[in-house]
Write a protein that holds these residues in place. Structure first.
Motif, PDB file in Angstrom:
ATOM      1  N   ILE A   1       0.851  -1.200   0.000  1.00  0.00           N
ATOM      2  CA  ILE A   1       0.000   0.000   0.000  1.00  0.00           C
ATOM      3  C   ILE A   1       0.883   1.245   0.000  1.00  0.00           C
TER       4      ILE A   1
ATOM      5  N   GLY B   1      -1.599  -0.840  -6.715  1.00  0.00           N
ATOM      6  CA  GLY B   1      -3.050  -0.856  -6.813  1.00  0.00           C
ATOM      7  C   GLY B   1      -3.647  -2.112  -6.196  1.00  0.00           C
ATOM      8  N   LYS B   2      -4.970  -2.098  -6.065  1.00  0.00           N
ATOM      9  CA  LYS B   2      -5.668  -3.218  -5.421  1.00  0.00           C
ATOM     10  C   LYS B   2      -5.408  -4.543  -6.138  1.00  0.00           C
ATOM     11  N   LYS B   3      -5.378  -4.511  -7.469  1.00  0.00           N
ATOM     12  CA  LYS B   3      -5.180  -5.743  -8.224  1.00  0.00           C
ATOM     13  C   LYS B   3      -3.822  -6.377  -7.905  1.00  0.00           C
ATOM     14  N   LYS B   4      -2.775  -5.577  -7.866  1.00  0.00           N
ATOM     15  CA  LYS B   4      -1.447  -6.099  -7.565  1.00  0.00           C
ATOM     16  C   LYS B   4      -1.330  -6.530  -6.107  1.00  0.00           C
ATOM     17  N   ARG B   5      -2.069  -5.876  -5.214  1.00  0.00           N
ATOM     18  CA  ARG B   5      -2.015  -6.247  -3.799  1.00  0.00           C
ATOM     19  C   ARG B   5      -2.683  -7.597  -3.545  1.00  0.00           C
ATOM     20  N   ARG B   6      -3.504  -8.062  -4.470  1.00  0.00           N
ATOM     21  CA  ARG B   6      -4.136  -9.378  -4.332  1.00  0.00           C
ATOM     22  C   ARG B   6      -3.183 -10.507  -4.719  1.00  0.00           C
TER      23      ARG B   6
END
Length: 136
Positions: free
Chosen positions: A105, A110-115
């Protein structure tokens, strides 16, 4: 000097981090499927000068070993048999996954890469290694 490798062992995926030859900088190396971990280590350790393995030690908040510990102990025994000169150190890894996620973060991912759980495992291994280096 030889490198130090860190392992964030998981039953599905394992994050791996490595130091430079001066043992000053910890960097994420790769995340591999755990079933291919020994093959990866065999090849990597044949190519690189590594003297120490820092193996994450997952504990519950109470200090008790987590459920994955029996798998880690079995893995450790296999490593000790295959690489008898490799020094193995255990390092507390509590909160490394949360720290890895926060690092993602803070780094602006981004959210996609953090998944991407493989990336979390690799960053967790790097944190384990950084903690070990800090406490040397």
């Amino acid at each position: 000097m030889a490198r130090i490798i860190a392992i964030d062992y998981g039953t599905k995926r394992t994050g791996i981090a490595i130091t430079d030859e001066l043992q000053m900088i910890a960097s994420g190396l790769i995340t591999v499927e755990t079933k291919t971990l020994m093959d990866f280590l065999t090849k990597y350790l044949a190519e690189e000068n590594v003297e120490t393995m820092v193996l994450g030690e997952p504990k519950r908040m109470s200090g008790e070993a987590s459920q994955v510990e029996e798998h880690i102990l079995s893995f450790r025994e296999s490593v000790e048999k295959k690489f008898p000169t490799l020094k193995i150190i255990r390092q507390d890894e509590r909160f490394t996954s949360k720290m890895a996620f926060q690092t993602m973060i803070d780094g602006g991912l981004g959210k996609k890469k953090r998944r991407n759980k493989a990336l979390v495992d690799q960053i967790s291994a790097t944190i384990i290694l950084q903690d070990y280096l800090y406490n040397l």
